[in-house]
Every structure is written in C-alpha cells, then in structure tokens.
Scaffold this motif. Structure first.
Motif, short mmCIF file in Angstrom:
data_model
loop_
_atom_site.label_atom_id
_atom_site.label_comp_id
_atom_site.label_asym_id
_atom_site.label_seq_id
_atom_site.Cartn_x
_atom_site.Cartn_y
_atom_site.Cartn_z
N SER A 1 33.04 -58.22 34.45
CA SER A 1 31.94 -57.88 35.35
C SER A 1 30.64 -57.72 34.57
N THR A 2 29.54 -57.50 35.30
CA THR A 2 28.24 -57.32 34.66
C THR A 2 27.97 -55.85 34.37
N THR A 3 28.89 -54.96 34.75
CA THR A 3 28.78 -53.54 34.40
C THR A 3 30.08 -53.08 33.78
N TYR A 4 30.00 -52.09 32.92
CA TYR A 4 31.20 -51.49 32.35
C TYR A 4 30.91 -50.07 31.93
N THR A 5 31.96 -49.35 31.58
CA THR A 5 31.85 -47.92 31.29
C THR A 5 31.83 -47.66 29.79
N VAL A 6 30.87 -46.83 29.38
CA VAL A 6 30.76 -46.39 28.00
C VAL A 6 30.89 -44.87 27.98
N GLU A 7 31.73 -44.36 27.11
CA GLU A 7 31.82 -42.92 26.88
C GLU A 7 30.84 -42.55 25.76
N TYR A 8 30.30 -41.35 25.83
CA TYR A 8 29.34 -40.96 24.79
C TYR A 8 29.52 -39.50 24.40
N LEU A 9 29.15 -39.21 23.16
CA LEU A 9 29.04 -37.86 22.62
C LEU A 9 27.63 -37.73 22.06
N ILE A 10 26.92 -36.70 22.49
CA ILE A 10 25.54 -36.50 22.05
C ILE A 10 25.42 -35.10 21.45
N VAL A 11 25.00 -35.03 20.19
CA VAL A 11 24.80 -33.76 19.50
C VAL A 11 23.34 -33.70 19.05
N ALA A 12 22.64 -32.67 19.44
CA ALA A 12 21.23 -32.51 19.07
C ALA A 12 21.10 -31.89 17.68
N GLY A 13 19.87 -31.87 17.16
CA GLY A 13 19.61 -31.25 15.87
C GLY A 13 19.77 -29.75 15.93
N GLY A 14 20.30 -29.16 14.84
CA GLY A 14 20.48 -27.71 14.77
C GLY A 14 19.18 -26.99 14.46
N GLY A 15 19.10 -25.72 14.85
CA GLY A 15 17.93 -24.90 14.58
C GLY A 15 17.92 -24.37 13.16
N ALA A 16 16.72 -24.05 12.65
CA ALA A 16 16.59 -23.49 11.32
C ALA A 16 16.96 -22.01 11.32
N GLY A 17 17.41 -21.52 10.15
CA GLY A 17 17.69 -20.10 9.99
C GLY A 17 16.41 -19.29 9.90
N GLY A 18 16.51 -18.01 10.25
CA GLY A 18 15.36 -17.11 10.22
C GLY A 18 14.98 -16.71 8.81
#
Length: 331
Positions: free
Chosen positions: A3-20
């Motif tokens: 078909s012209t469409t299909y399913t993709v699974e994803y994992l998204i992890v953002a950048g971590g915060g800096a320490g104080g």
C-alpha cells in the motif's frame, strides 16, 4: 509494502536538563520519553529533531518525530546563595522535573523547602517522566535532591548525607536499545544526582539514575554530564553539569529496507532508523549506490572522496553533477 501507507513505531527521548549550581544543587530532570506508532505515506519526508541537553542552569530541548514531541528535562535547582530569591532553589518542570537545591540553614525550616520540578509537562498518558525530588524539610543544610527520570521520582536530599540519587530511567524499550546499540544497559532517560552537602564534602555526589543520568558533585569528583543520546539529566552541585542529548528511533516490520535516514540496522524482522542528531525520515530509497549517501529530504547526494563507481538501480532523469579536480603543487 504493497500500500501507499504503512505503520512506523517510534521512541522519542528529549534532551536532559542541566544540574543546579552551587554546592548542593539539584540534579537535572531526564528528557521526556514517549512512544507510539504513526501511519506514514510512501515517497514522503518526515522531520526528525533530536533535542540538545540543557547547558549550565538550562532546560533540555524537545525532541520530535513529525508532529510527535517529547519535552526537554527540567533544570536542577540552585543551592544557597545570598541575594537569590527562593524560586531559584526549586527544580524546573519538564519531561521529568529537576531536583530541588538546598536552601540556607534558616530558610529550610522557616520559609519551607524548595520543591522539585514537575514531570510530564507534555501531559501524556502514560507519563513521559516523573517529578524531581523535593528539598529537605528541616532547618539545616542538606544535600541536593535528585532529578526525576522516565521510570521514577528523584530522591529527596537529607542532612549529613551524600547527594540524593536521580530517578531511574526506563528499560521498556531494552530490545530496541540492544538492536541499535544505544541507551545504557537497556535504559534511557535517567535523572541526574544531587550535589553532596558541604563546601568541602566528606560525602559522595548522588548517583545518576539508570539510563544516562550524571552523578552529582561530592568527594568522588565533579558533577557529571548526562550521557549523550540517552536524555539523561546532568549531575547537580558546584556549577552543575549539562544534560545528555536525546535520541529518536523509528522502526517498521519488513523483509527489506523501505526508508532512508539515520543509522539503519536490521534485527528480528524489523528495520531500525536511529537518529542521534536531527535529520529526515524518508519513505523512499535512493535510485543509485556509490559514495557516501546523504539526503536533505528533497535530494539524495552521493559524495566521492576517492575513486569509485555510481551505479543506478533504475533510469535517472535530471541528475546534477559537481566535480572538483585536485589542486596544483609547487615547483
């Protein structure tokens, strides 16, 4: 894919915060951690953004796959410093919240402790991360609290103690980590550890949470940055350390490669596309082999730094070529 469409699974992890900053700073919160699946169209391009880790006293940056976004980790709270207002001691909110820094001897008991930053800033279900540890509630100095992780809340700082530990990350995608050789022992998005009590501490910095969280400052050395491409929070204390950058992984089930972009591996009947920096997930393949192949989402480029061949797999119309000869020498 028929078909012209299909399913993709994803994992998204953002950048971590800096320490104080300062001695007993809180650990940075881990980057937001989300997963699901998306329907994609063939012969299309989807933007992938990999968030940077937060720099000194900074929040992590968001990561995204097309329109799906995870939230950068919250920054860790600062510890006591004359002239600063109370809000600077509290951890920042984010994908996971930053840990609270220690306030002064009197402020902990009379004004109340600093609070840990709130996690799940993107309001996801299930949550993308957890809160940072709250500050010590007594009347004396204490260690910095740990940043929240994708799998748990950061620990609370206490008196006469090592820095508090960062919240644990998540290993719910450990099979993806193994297939792509990413993460830390199957975990992503651990919170940063808090700084130890005292200007010349006899205590160790708080341990970073599993999944790339950096340890806090203490007698075992300086605060440590979150591990790159895990979304781990930075360790707190004595200036604090940067958060780790994020990561985006997309996969689809197929017997052959159907898309381009990122670092591509095949494992267990799936193709994995791992992005450790921003790029494009393109649901088509180049029409030729040869050279180092890259794409800007509209064109495929084949770069040759040595003699080789360009081999089309089908007819190509309108190919453009740039050639540069070697420079002349001197007599």
């Amino acid at each position: 894919f028929a078909s012209t469409t299909y399913t993709v699974e994803y994992l998204i992890v953002a950048g971590g915060g800096a320490g104080g900053g300062r001695t007993e700073g809180g650990g940075g919160g881990a980057g937001g951690y989300i997963s699901s699946n998306a329907t994609v169209l063939s012969n299309s391009s989807y933007t992938v953004t990999v968030g940077a880790g937060g720099q000194i006293s900074g929040k992590g940056s968001n990561s995204s796959f097309n329109t799906f976004v995870s939230t950068g980790g919250g920054l860790g709270g600062n510890s006591q410093n004359a002239g600063r207002t109370g809000s600077l001691y509290s951890g920042g909110s984010g994908g996971s919240g930053g840990g609270a820094g220690n306030r002064s001897d009197s402020n902990n008991g009379t004004t109340g402790p600093a609070v840990g930053g709130y996690g799940n800033e993107g309001s996801y279900s299930p949550v993308e991360g957890y809160n940072g540890g709250t500050g010590y509630t007594g009347g004396g100095n204490a260690s910095g609290s740990g940043g929240g992780g994708a799998g748990g809340v950061g620990a609370q700082g206490v008196q006469n103690s090592a820095g508090a530990a960062g919240g644990i990350g998540s290993n719910s995608f450990s099979s993806w980590a193994t297939a792509t050789s990413t993460g830390v022992s199957g975990y992503y998005a651990g919170g940063g550890g808090g700084g130890a009590e005292g200007s010349s501490p006899s205590y160790a910095g708080g341990a970073g949470g599993s999944g790339g969280g950096g340890k806090g400052w203490g007698n075992n050395g300086a605060a440590v940055a979150g591990t790159a491409n895990t979304g781990g929070g930075g360790g707190g204390g004595n200036g604090g350390a940067s958060g780790g950058s994020g990561i985006v992984i997309a996969r689809y089930q197929s017997g052959s490669q159907q898309a381009y972009g990122g670092t591509i591996v095949s494992s267990g009947g799936y193709y994995y596309h791992t992005f450790t920096s921003s790029g494009n997930f393109i649901t088509s393949l180049p029409k030729a082999t040869g050279g180092t192949i890259t794409t800007d989402g509209n064109y495929f480029y084949h770069a040759y730094t040595g003699t080789s061949t360009f081999v089309p797999s089908s007819a190509i119309t309108g190919a453009e070529v740039l050639t540069v000869a070697g420079g002349g020498g001197t007599c």
